[in-house]
Design an enzyme around this catalytic site. Structure first.
Site, mmCIF file in Angstrom:
data_model
loop_
_atom_site.group_PDB
_atom_site.id
_atom_site.type_symbol
_atom_site.label_atom_id
_atom_site.label_comp_id
_atom_site.label_asym_id
_atom_site.label_seq_id
_atom_site.Cartn_x
_atom_site.Cartn_y
_atom_site.Cartn_z
ATOM 1 N N GLY A 38 0.816 -1.200 0.000
ATOM 2 C CA GLY A 38 0.000 0.000 0.000
ATOM 3 C C GLY A 38 0.857 1.260 0.000
ATOM 4 O O GLY A 38 1.989 1.261 -0.495
ATOM 5 N N SER A 39 0.316 2.299 0.623
ATOM 6 C CA SER A 39 0.939 3.629 0.521
ATOM 7 C C SER A 39 2.335 3.675 1.103
ATOM 8 O O SER A 39 3.083 4.619 0.824
ATOM 9 C CB SER A 39 0.063 4.647 1.225
ATOM 10 O OG SER A 39 -1.242 4.570 0.711
#
Lengths: 579, 382
Positions: free
Chosen positions: A294-295
Site C-alpha cells: 500500500g501507501s
C-alpha cells in the site's frame, strides 16, 4: 547273480515285474554298490550346502543384526543454547530419559504392553503392541518421559525395555520467539527458524563427526531483545483483539545495523508444542508471506524522484482530477483538486501524485530503482523461511502507476523494512540479520543505494507526516517519531475488496537521527465506533504503533527530548546546512 | 578281557565293531547332553517345571540308550532281522493302540503312556521298518521266486497308512524317502527313479492342496510376509547373534522365546551360545557317522547288511539334514528332531536301537561267516 537260470520255476508274471522294476540280467550286487556310492555323494552335497549356509551366517551376521547400531544415531543430539542480545535464554537443552524397547529380547509381549500402558496411560496400546511385535532390534516407545515415570517403569523389571538419556529442547520464552527460533523435531534436529539455520551451518556436520557434545558448544547470540519482543507481541495481541483483525505482525529493526530486534507474527505457535506449528494460519507473515504494502511504498516512489536530482520537495504535481489510464481511473482518498507539492503528495498520501511522479521517471527507472532497493528479488536471511516477491508478469506503465502507490506488487514485509531502513539511514542498504551485528560489520556489508541528502529529505517527509499527516496518532511525545501509513485493499477473487484491507504502518525513531524502525501490520481490522467506521491504517495500525513505541523506546535506550522544533526547522535546516 | 588271545564274545565284538563310529556316536550323545543343558532349562521354567526337568530326563534316558546301542551292536544279521521283526510288530501294535487310546495333542495322536513313560511308537517302528525293508529288497535280489518287492511295498503302505492316520507327516515323509532310497540302492531302473520323483512331487502337491497346514508352511517359506514366521526368524537371529564363537554358555536369548528350543530348534540355540564353529563340528560329526556307515555298507559283501546299514544311515542322515536345514531356513518348517541332540525322552532309546543296528551291521565279518550266515538264513527263510 541271476536267479532266473537257477530257479526257472519262478512264475512268468513275477519275472515280468522283476524285469520291469530292476531291468534284465543285471548284477544287482554291483549295481547296489554303485548306488550306495551315489548316495554318499548326495549326502556330501546336502551337508556341504548346510555347512555353506552356516558359514554365511557367521561371515555376514550384519544382514540381520545391525539394527541397534543404526538406531543409536537417532538419539536426540545436543544443540547449543540460543540467547537473546542480553544473554536471556531463548532455547536450551535439558536431559530427559526416553523409553525404548528391543522386541527381539522381549519374552512376553502382552505382559510388557499391559504393564507399560498401565504405567504410561497416554501410550497407545495398539501402537505399542505393533511396535513391540516387529522383529527389529530397537524401537522407540516414548520419547522424553519424566524421571518419575522412568523410575516406575524401571521398577516393573520388564526385559527388553530400556532408557536412553536424550537431549530435549526447551524454549523458556515459548511463543514469544516462536517464528524466530523455529523448532526441532523429536531427534533434536532443527526443522524451522534459527534452529534449522544452526543445523545447516555446520551443526549437523559436527554431529555427524561426533564432536557436538554439550560442553563444546558456544551459545548462539541473536539480535533479538526479548524485552522488546515481549512488548511488541503484547501490544500486537491487544491490537489484534481490539480491532478484531485476522492477523497482526510487527518488526523492530535497527536501521544502522540491519539487526532485527523483535519480530512477531500473530497467530503464532508454541515451539514447545510442535503440533501447532504446521497450521498454515500460523506462518511467519513477515518473511514467508508477501503483501501489497500500500501507501508505504510511496516512500520509495518519492525517494526515487528526489534521488534522481530532477525534482525537489517543492516540485508540483497535478492532482486536479483523477488520473485516467486506459479504462482505469486513479483516485485520491482525500480529493485535493489542485496542484500539490512533494510534501503534500506524501502527507495527503496522494495516489495521483505518486503515480505521476513514477510516470515522470519512466518504467525502466522505476524497475531499476526498486531492484536497487532490494524489492525485486527474494530476500534471504538466516531464517530458512522466505518468499519471492510477486511481480507483474509484464511491467507496463499501468503497473508503474499502481506500484507507485503500493499495489500490483507484493513483497515480504521484512523486505520492505530493509528498503525503508536504507531510505532513512543515510542511503545504505543493509541485509537484515537475526544475529548480533556491530555497526562496523554492518558497514562492511552495506551498499549505498541513495544519496545522503535524499535520505535526509525522506526523514523530513516521514517526520512531517507524523506532525501533520496520516501518522499523527503515533507521534509519541519526546521520541520525534516519523512514519508512513499504508492501507492496501486485499485482492479477493481477482478484485480489490474495499472492506478488507491490510494495514501497515512504518515508523522511525527518532526522525532526526533514526535508530530504529518499527513496522506494524494488521490484517483485516474491523471498523469500530471509536474509529468512526474507518478501517484505514491511520485509525488502527498507527495508534498501535504509537503504543508500541511508547513501550519499546525506553527499553531500546532512545533518549526522550521534549524541546525539539518541527521538522521544517530541525531536519530540513540541518540537511541544507550540510549540503 | 578284550585281548585277541582268547575269543570271548566281548573281545570278538571289540575287534570287529567300528570303534571310530562308536566313538562318534558316544560323542554325539555327550554333545546332546551339553546342548540340553543349554536349551532345556528355559523351556522347563516356561511351562512351570523344575529348570533341570528335561536335562535330568535326557541323562536318565541316555544311560539305557547306551546300553541298548551297545547291546544291539552285538547282534548277528539274523538276530538283527528277528529283533527287527519283533520290534516292528510291537510298534505296530502300539501305534494301533495309540490311535485307539492315545490322547490327542495339537490335533494328532502320536503318544501313548505306558508305565508312566510317554512312548511315540512310530519312532521305534522306523529302524525296524528299515531293517525289514532292506531284508526284503535283498531277498528280491537273491530269490527271484519270492515276491519280495511287493512285500516291501505292502510293508511300506501298511506303516504309512498308520502314520497318516495319526497323522504324522514328518515321519511319513521320512519313511517314504528311506524306502525310496532302499529301492534305489536295490537296483531300481533309472526310469523308476524319475517315476518315484514324480510320485513324490505329486504327493507333495496333493498334501499342499489337501492339508491346510502343509500349504501354510510352504507358503510361509516362499513368502515370509504371508504369515507368522516367528520361530524361523528367531532361529536366524540366533545364528546371526552367535557368530563364529557364540555368546557363551547361558548367554543366548533365542531359547527364551523359541517354543521348541529344546527339541526342533536346539541347533539354533546351540549356535547362539556356542557359535557356528560348534555347529560346523556337529555337522561334521553327523557327516562322519553317515559317511562312515555308508562307506562300510559300500564295502560290505552281504547284500542285506549293505542295504540295511545304508537305509539306517540314510534315515539318520536325512533326519539330521532336515532338522538343520529347517533351523537354517533352507526348507519349509517341518517338525523333525536332531538325533541325540534334541530332547526326545523315550525316542532316544529307539534312536539308540537304530544306531546299535548300524554298528552291528558295519562290523567286520570274515567272508566265511557271512556265507554261513547267508546259507542258514537262506535255509531258514526259504
Amino acid at each position: 547273480m541271476s536267479g532266473q537260470n537257477r530257479l526257472p520255476s519262478a512264475s512268468w508274471s513275477q519275472r515280468v515285474i522283476r524285469n520291469l522294476l530292476y531291468g534284465q540280467n543285471v548284477d544287482r550286487a554291483a549295481k547296489a554298490r554303485v548306488r550306495v556310492g551315489f548316495v554318499i555323494i548326495l549326502f556330501g552335497l546336502i551337508y556341504a550346502v548346510i555347512a555353506t549356509r552356516l558359514v554365511m551366517f557367521a561371515t555376514f551376521p550384519d544382514d540381520r543384526g545391525g539394527h541397534r547400531a543404526a538406531s543409536q544415531d537417532a538419539i536426540a543430539t545436543a544443540r547449543p543454547d540460543i540467547i537473546d542480545r542480553n544473554g536471556q535464554a531463548l532455547a536450551t537443552d535439558i536431559k530427559a530419559p526416553s523409553l525404548f524397547g528391543e522386541p527381539r529380547r522381549i519374552i512376553d509381549r502382552d505382559e510388557a504392553v499391559e504393564l507399560l500402558t498401565a504405567t504410561l496411560p497416554d501410550l497407545e496400546t495398539a501402537e505399542v503392541r505393533q511396535r513391540l511385535g516387529t522383529r527389529k532390534g530397537f524401537v522407540w516407545l516414548k520419547r522424553e518421559i519424566t524421571p518419575a515415570q522412568q523410575k516406575d517403569i524401571h521398577g516393573l523389571g520388564i526385559p527388553g525395555i530400556g532408557f536412553l538419556r536424550e537431549n530435549k529442547r526447551v524454549y523458556p520464552s515459548g511463543r514469544e520467539v516462536a517464528h524466530l527460533i523455529g523448532l526441532v523435531n523429536i531427534d533434536n534436529q532443527g526443522i524451522a527458524g534459527m534452529e534449522k539455520w544452526l543445523d545447516s551451518n555446520g551443526l549437523a556436520d559436527l554431529h555427524r563427526a561426533g564432536f557436538a557434545t554439550d560442553r563444546l558448544q558456544q551459545p548462539v547470540e541473536l539480535s533479538i531483545d526479548l524485552r522488546v519482543e515481549h512488548a511488541l507481541r503484547d501490544e500486537l495481541m491487544n491490537a489484534k483483539e481490539h480491532y478484531q483483525a485476522k492477523a497482526a505482525s510487527g518488526i523492530v529493526s535497527n536501521v544502522r545495523t540491519g539487526e532485527i530486534v523483535a519480530m512477531v507474527s500473530l497467530p503464532d505457535f508454541d515451539p514447545n508444542n510442535p503440533k501447532e506449528a504446521h497450521d498454515p494460519d500460523r506462518i511467519n507473515r513477515l518473511t514467508t508471506g508477501v503483501y501489497e504494502m500500500g501507501s508505504t511504498f510511496k516512500a520509495f516512489t518519492l525517494a526515487m524522484a528526489l534521488d534522481s536530482g530532477k525534482y525537489d520537495l517543492n516540485s508540483m504535481w497535478d492532482a486536479r482530477a483523477p488520473l485516467h489510464f486506459g479504462r482505469f481511473a486513479i483516485h485520491d482518498d482525500h480529493r485535493l483538486g489542485r496542484f500539490i507539492n512533494m510534501k503534500e503528495v506524501f502527507t495527503y498520501s496522494s495516489n495521483i501524485g505518486a503515480a505521476r511522479i513514477a510516470l515522470a521517471q519512466g518504467v525502466e527507472a522505476h524497475k531499476a530503482f526498486l531492484r536497487k532497493m532490494g524489492q525485486m528479488d527474494r530476500l534471504r536471511t538466516e531464517l530458512p523461511e522466505s518468499a519471492s516477491p510477486i511481480l507483474p508478469r509484464k511491467w507496463g506503465e499501468l503497473n508503474t502507476v499502481t506500484i507507485a502507490f503500493g499495489h500490483g506488487m507484493a513483497v515480504a514485509p521484512l523486505q520492505a523494512v530493509m528498503g525503508i531502513d536504507a531510505l532513512v539511514n543515510g542511503g545504505w542498504l543493509i541485509p537484515p540479520t537475526f544475529l548480533k551485528r556491530t555497526e562496523e560489520e554492518a558497514r562492511a556489508v552495506a551498499k549505498r543505494v541513495i544519496k545522503q541528502e535524499t535520505s535526509d529529505k525522506m526523514r523530513f517527509l516521514l517526520r512531517l507526516n507524523a506532525e501533520i499527516g496520516t501518522a499523527r496518532k503515533a507521534d509519541v511525545k519526546g521520541y520525534y517519531v516519523g512514519g508512513k501509513t499504508g492501507t492496501a485493499e486485499k485482492v479477493i477473487n481477482g478484485r480489490y475488496a474495499k472492506k478488507r484491507v491490510l494495514n501497515a504502518f512504518t515508523a522511525i525513531l527518532p526522525a532526526d537521527n533514526p535508530q530504529y524502525q518499527l513496522l506494524v501490520m494488521l490484517d483485516e481490522p474491523q471498523p469500530l465506533k471509536e474509529t468512526h467506521g474507518f478501517i484505514t491504517s491511520g485509525w488502527n495500525a498507527v495508534p498501535t504503533g504509537g503504543k508500541v513505541i511508547a513501550r519499546i523506546a525506553p527499553i531500546l535506550g532512545v533518549q526522550p527530548r521534549f524541546d525539539l522544533p518541527p521538522s521544517e526547522r530541525l531536519i530540513l535546516a540541518a540537511s541544507r546546512a550540510t549540503q | 578281557m578284550i585281548s585277541r588271545e582268547q575269543r570271548t564274545p566281548l573281545s570278538e565284538w571289540w575287534w570287529t565293531v567300528d570303534r571310530l563310529l562308536l566313538a562318534g556316536m558316544v560323542l554325539l550323545m555327550l554333545t546332546g547332553v551339553v546342548l540340553s543343558l543349554a536349551a532345556s532349562p528355559s523351556v522347563a521354567t516356561r511351562i512351570g517345571l523344575d529348570p533341570f526337568h528335561f536335562f535330568h530326563r535326557h541323562v536318565l534316558f541316555l544311560l539305557p540308550s547306551i546300553v541298548v546301542m551297545v547291546g544291539v551292536s552285538f547282534l548277528s544279521p539274523r538276530q538283527i532281522r528277528r529283533s527287527a521283526l519283533i520290534v516292528f510288530a510291537l510298534s505296530v501294535v502300539l501305534i494301533v493302540a495309540t490311535l485307539g487310546f492315545g490322547p490327542e495333542v495339537k490335533g494328532a495322536k502320536r503318544w501313548i503312556t505306558i508305565l508312566g513313560v510317554n512312548i511315540q511308537a512310530s519312532e521305534s517302528a522306523k529302524p525296524a521298518f528299515v531293517v525289514l525293508a532292506a531284508w526284503l529288497f535283498s531277498e528280491s535280489a537273491r530269490k527271484p521266486e519270492m515276491p519280495a518287492t511287493s512285500m516291501a511295498l505292502t510293508l511300506l503302505l501298511g506303516l504309512v497308512t498308520l502314520l497318516v492316520m495319526e497323522p504324522d507327516f514328518g515321519q511319513t515323509m521320512l519313511i517314504l524317502m528311506v524306502w525310496g532310497a532302499l529301492f534305489f540302492i536295490a537296483g531300481m531302473r533309472i526310469v523308476w527313479v524319475f517315476g518315484l520323483a514324480g510320485a513324490a512331487i505329486a504327493g507333495l502337491f496333493a498334501a499342499y492342496m489337501m492339508v491346510p497346514h502343509v500349504a501354510l508352511r510352504i507358503r510361509r517359506f516362499m513368502d515370509p510376509a504371508s504369515g507368522d514366521t516367528f520361530q524361523v526368524d528367531t532361529a536366524m537371529d540366533a545364528f546371526a547373534n552367535g557368530g563364529w564363537f557364540g555368546l557363551g554358555p547361558g548367554e543366548g536369548i533365542a531359547k527364551r522365546s523359541l517354543p521348541d528350543s529344546h527339541t526342533d530348534f536346539v541347533f539354533a540355540v546351540g549356535a547362539e551360545e556356542f557359535g557356528i564353529i560348534m555347529c560346523l563340528g556337529l555337522l561334521a560329526l553327523f557327516t562322519f557317522i553317515v559317511m562312515r556307515t555308508l562307506s562300510r555298507a559300500y564295502a560290505s559283501e552281504d547284500l542285506f547288511s549293505r542295504f540295511a546299514a545304508s537305509g539306517l544311515a540314510i534315515m539318520f542322515g536325512v533326519q539330521a539334514a532336515i532338522n538343520m536345514a529347517v533351523n537354517l531356513h533352507l526348507i519349509p518348517a517341518k517338525g523333525m528332531t536332531l538325533p541325540f541332540i534334541s530332547y526326545g525322552g523315550s525316542s532316544m532309546i529307539s534312536l539308540a536301537y537304530g544306531v546299535g543296528l548300524m554298528l552291528a551291521l558295519t562290523r567286520e565279518r570274515p567272508r566265511t561267516e557271512m556265507e554261513s550266515i547267508n546259507a542258514t538264513a537262506a535255509a531258514s527263510y526259504a
